[in-house]
Every structure is written in structure tokens, then in C-alpha cells.
Design an enzyme around this catalytic site. Sequence first.
Site, PDB file in Angstrom:
ATOM      1  N   SER A   1      42.778   3.468 -37.482  1.00  0.00           N
ATOM      2  CA  SER A   1      43.458   4.789 -37.102  1.00  0.00           C
ATOM      3  C   SER A   1      42.929   4.955 -35.472  1.00  0.00           C
ATOM      4  CB  SER A   1      42.618   5.938 -37.762  1.00  0.00           C
ATOM      5  OG  SER A   1      41.087   6.006 -37.798  1.00  0.00           O
TER       6      SER A   1
ATOM      7  N   LYS B   1      39.866  15.253 -40.104  1.00  0.00           N
ATOM      8  CA  LYS B   1      39.730  15.015 -38.499  1.00  0.00           C
ATOM      9  C   LYS B   1      40.289  16.016 -37.762  1.00  0.00           C
ATOM     10  CE  LYS B   1      40.911   9.985 -39.311  1.00  0.00           C
ATOM     11  NZ  LYS B   1      41.939   8.762 -39.056  1.00  0.00           N
TER      12      LYS B   1
END
Length: 789
Positions: free
Chosen positions: A688, A731
Site C-alpha cells: 500500500s 487509515k
Amino acid sequence: MTDQQAPAEFDAEKIPELLPILPLFDAVLFPKMVLPLVVMQGESVQLVDEAMAKNRIIGLVVSNKPEDKQTPGKEDLANVGVSALILKMAKTTDNRSQLLVQGLSRFKIKAFEEGRPYFRARVELIKEMEQKDNETEALMSNIIGQFSRIVELSPGLPPEIGQMAKTIQEPGTLADMVTSTINSSPEEKQKVLACVDVKRRLKEVTRLVNHQVEILELGNKIQSQVKGDMDKSQREYYLRQQLKAIKEELGEKDETQVEIEEYRAKIEAKHLPEEAQKEAERELDRLSRMHPSSAEYTVASTYLDWITSLPWHESTEDNLDIKKARKILDDDHYGLEKPKRRIIEFLAVRKLKPESKGPILCFAGPPGTGKTSLGQSIARALGRKFHRISLGGVRDEAEIRGHRRTYVGALPGRIVQGLRRAESNNPVFMLDEIDKVGSDFRGDPSSALLEVLDPEQNFSFSDHYLDVPFDLSKVMFITTANILDTIPPALRDRMEVLDLPGYTLDEKIKIANRYLIPRQRDEHGIKAKQIKFTNGAVKQIITGYTREAGLRNLEREIANICRGVASKIAEGRTRSVTIKVEDIHGYLGPIRFTSETKARVTTPGVATGLAWTPTGGELLFIEATAMKGKKGLTLTGQLGDVMKESATAALSFIRSNSKSLDIDEEFFENHDIHIHVPAGAIPKDGPSAGVTMMTALTSLLTNRTIHKDLAMTGEITLRGQVLPVGGIKEKVLAAHRAGIKMLILPDWNRKDLEDVPKNVQKEIRFHFVDKMMDVVKIALDDKRPRARI
């Protein structure tokens, strides 16, 4: 049957040099000894017939090969044998010969001769040289004494044979007679037969008789002990029967009988299932035949205690008032809408269909997000008993299924023990930390949980100790886990996972005011009017002194402040305190966590990414720099293989698109690039960070800064695509805590924003991209590149 007798006298000196050899199996003949034999093989029968027609003398040699249908070869015969005289021979109807032979003299085989279907050999007689001295007489005396002891300990030997041994004067003859009489192996006897030296033969016999005496004395000791134990047991049995008769005569009841009747009454009152009823009655019958002092009595009585104390049919009535249950859940926890909605749905289904099976829920999320306490609230809302089992570090399968009753101190597993403590067959079972179950040589507990956590199987859960099925289908199992990766797939498939990713800043402020501060006031003996927190102070504690998805550290810091206030009140320095932002430093010290986002993204080559951790989301900074060199790429910061590959892919994409990015193609030929991810002591991995690395490199090579308050996440490909990643809610919440105002996310993750609170979505501007070039356009300033020094 024919019968032929040998002449009364025989001259032993007339032993011929050529002898027919008859193999012996499992027997050894010594000189001057008599031995009965049965001859079955055809060639051996012919040998006996021809010997009877001549001088009746044959040679007997031990065969090393066991007796079977095959005739032994010459190499299977011993080298030393005994010449023997056939004293008596009788033939049976099945063509067998029964012999009685007497040993004459030892001989040594010189050579075999052919010409007959049986063995014939030229032999050399062995003459014994007897020499009596003190050592020989001592050996003879010892052998006679030990042999007398053998005769005394062996019921099968007549006493006269011991007296006969004392009359033998020749040392060799004594050794031969004793060896032929004692119970020794043919190999040992052949070894004695082969000893030509008489003194050496006496020593070998001494060893044999000593060994035989030891065996007989040990066997006699064991026999005496067994007989003594049997006599004691029989005596105790008769005494117990007499005591029982005396008590019956006096009208007194036996305590054991009273206990058995109590067990019988418990079994009848429990109305056990058929299989459990049979097992309990069988164990009770065994118990009634045992003495209370025996070890098995305790084992059986403990088993009956367990089987009669379990809630086979006892249940608590569910609270099916949906509104009341919703109020309880809301009073105990703020937020957590998904788990609350799932519990309300369960109650609704239970109300419409009472026989429905209980769900298997798994609360997954970082520490401190309220997973365990939510299970207690569920039990309170349902009106059920609550039992918590901590599975962290459990490595023994018997912890789940129990030990078999054959083991000393055996007990049922934790599931059955929990049911006994809950006293109902439909409690709420909290299996805490299921992701931390281990496995070793004692088994795999997670495999044992497969049956427990499967509604299609747990109606007949079998504990090793109980050894009868127990219905677990009415139990509501709730498991908790920090991460799902360590849970075996088969076990994870049986559970309905509900994520508890963490709390937003607003949620933490409300939870602190509503739950944490009142709880800490009570624990420190402070009244509500004596301490107050402003919202600004609570916010300062959350942002400046904690960095977590949960609430544990926040509660600790509130407890620190409460202790400081309690000490002031106790000393009489103040009566009440209002905690403001400027007061926090005096209680908790300097601020521990500051937002360094703005300071770290003001130079080209620095980008802010987002990472997922088991404790929630985190900000991840990527730094890139260039130096003189030759196309080298250095990666530091404890990066995993996947993260290193993302960095390589990002650099390859930039080099292949250098013209469209306005980057000098010759730059790569004369420079090395170094990518570093701070917090170098922490291992990092995952795809990511690919978008962040690509943006940092582009910022460095174009000498353009990245927008302030911008963070990003996403996986990249060489084709220029941006692929979806996981942990979006964690996140986004981490970015919100850090004050990020803009986020770049993969377009495929647009759907994941449904889990993000609405107020967070309003405060952050989202950019959804599927092309890497779009990331560059959004992230970098529009200023033209300046000349690179």
C-alpha cells in the site's frame, strides 16, 4: 510297537572312529548322563536302525539351526559332541523312534564323510585331564552348595538329586551333571560341553548356578509378595463383609452406601439424556463395588460429581424486549453501531423463531476498542449468564476438550467447566484472544475449537472427560481478536467477523466524558463536584498524550490526573479542581506526540503515506534523496520484500515516463537514489506504500513539493494503474487524528468509505484515482521545476 533292550554291559573303550551323527535340537547330552529322544526325520530313523543293527553307538551333536522341516547342514552343527549308547529303542506306528541314550565321551569332529543319507564323521575322543587342587575343591564345594539351593527352590526337582551331587568325586562329572539338571539354555550348556579344561568348566558352571539361584530367589520373593497381597485382600474382604453385617444388625447405614444413594437420587433428578444416563449408571455400579480407600473410587465419584452438576436442561429466559436491550447496549457503549445492530437482529430472530441456533460472532479490532466489555453488555441485554475464557497462550488441546479419565487428576475442558460455573446451558461465552492460540506437541487447540464453534456440529460436543455428547447449540459464542491473519482459515470461516476499527476524536471525547472520567472519579474516591474536565483539556490529552485506536492509554492518563487531584484534596490544598488545557502539563508533563506533518513535507522528496497496524492506522513518511553515482537504488528503514518491490516498480515507472513527467533522462545515468522510511527500528511491509513512494520520487526528481496536509495510499503497477488496498477505515481515522485535510485513495476503495463516520468524511477531502499520473497531478504543486544544483 517294537521294543529292543541293550545288553547289560558295554565296553566304553570300543567307541569307533567313524560315527553316525544325529543332530540335537533344544537339548544337550553330557557324558554319563541319560537323555530320552524322539526321532522323526526319515534319514535319522535310518541312522538309528543301522546303529541298532551294529554296536548301538551314535554321535550326538547340537544343531545351531532351529528345528524345522529342513535338515540342518554340516555348517550348522557344533564342533564338539558326545558319543552315546542307545540303551533302549521303541518304534511307534507312525514310524517314529523313541530312544533312551546314555552319554559316553566327548569328541571333536575331524571331518565329515559322504555315502549315507545321514551325517557320518570321523571323530577324535577328548580325554579329560582331572587335577584336584584347593581351587578345584573350592569350586566343587560352591557348586554343590548352590545346586542344593536350586533343588530347594525348585519344586520340580526331587531332593535326592541334591544328595547325589554330594557323592560325586570327579570334578568334570559334577560339572556335567549339574549343567544337565539346571534350567539353562542349550547355548549355555553347549558352551560347558565344549570346555575341555575341567577347572574352566567348573568356573563356567559356577556362573550358571549363581545366575539360576538369583532368578529362583527373586521369583520366590515375588510369589510370596503376591500371595501375601492376596491373603491381605481376602482378609479385608471378609472383615468388610462382617462389618457390613454388624451394621445391618445394629440398624446403622454404611457411609459409602449413603453416598451412592445420594448419587442415584441426583442422577434421577437430573433427567439426563439417554447416553449420559447410561454412562452415569454404569459408573455408579462400578462405584458401588469399590472400597472408599481405593484410588478408582475417587475417580468414579469425581466423574459423577461433574456429570450431575452440569446444566443439561437448565436455561435462562432470554430478554426479548428489543427496546430495553437497545437501551442497555447504548448505556454501556458509545458508538459501535454494527455490533449493536447485529445483536438487535439476533434478538429479533430469536423472538420470531425461538429454536434458532446461536450465532458465532468475532469482534476484531485493535486493543482497547471495547471488545471484551461489549460481550458483557450483550449478556446483560439478553438476560443471560456471562462466562469469559482467555485463550491467549493456550497450547494444549486438553484445555478445550479435557483430559481422558485414565490420567491422574483429569478434568473436563474449559468449555464444560464454564457451563458448570454458568449454571445454564445458554450462557454468553466470550472466547477472548482467539488469535493468540498456539500449538505444539500437546495438540492444536484451534482445531479442537472447530467443533465448538460450528452450529452444525456443537449440538453433540464430546468432552474427553465426560465421554458423552453435550448440546452447545444454545450457547452464544463471541470471540475476540486483534488480527485475523493468525486464525486458521477453517476456524475463521465458522465465525461472523464484526470489525471494531477504532474511535474518532469526537467519539473519544464523548466516551471520556460519559464513561472514563466518571469511572476514574469513583475509583479514586473523588466526587463529581470536586473535579471537572473541559472539552479542550480532554482533546489535549487525546491528541498530545496518546496515539492509539482504543481507549486504554486515554483512561490511564485520566487516572494520572485524578491521582494528582486526589493528593491535593487529601492534603487540603484545594476543594475542587477544573482541569483546563494549561493545567495538563503540571499533571502529565510535556506533550509526547506532536504533529510533524507540515514540517516534514515542505521539501521535495518527502511524502506522507498511510499504514495499517494491529493497533489501528498510522501515518507513514517516505523520504527520497539523490546523490552522485551510477543508477543505484538504496532502500532503508527495515522494509519487507513486498515494500522493496513497490519501490523498484515506482522507479521503473518514473524512468519509463520521464519525458511526460519532465525529468531529464540523463539524470538516472549519473545519480544514485536513496529511499528511507523513518522509524527505522519498526519492520514495515505491504504494497500500500507504492503510491507514496512513487509520489516522493517524482517530487524529488521534478524538485516540486507535495501539498501540505495531504496523505495517500494505494498499490501501483508498471502499467500505471492504482490498485485497491485494505484497512481504509483505520487509515482514514489515523489521517483524521493527525489533522490531514486531503486523502488520495484508489478508486476501487470508494465503497469502503461507508464504514467511515460521516463527520470524518465531511472534514477530509477525498481524491479517488485509478491512474498513477492522476496522483502526480493532484499531489504536486503546480510550480515549474527549479534548476537542480
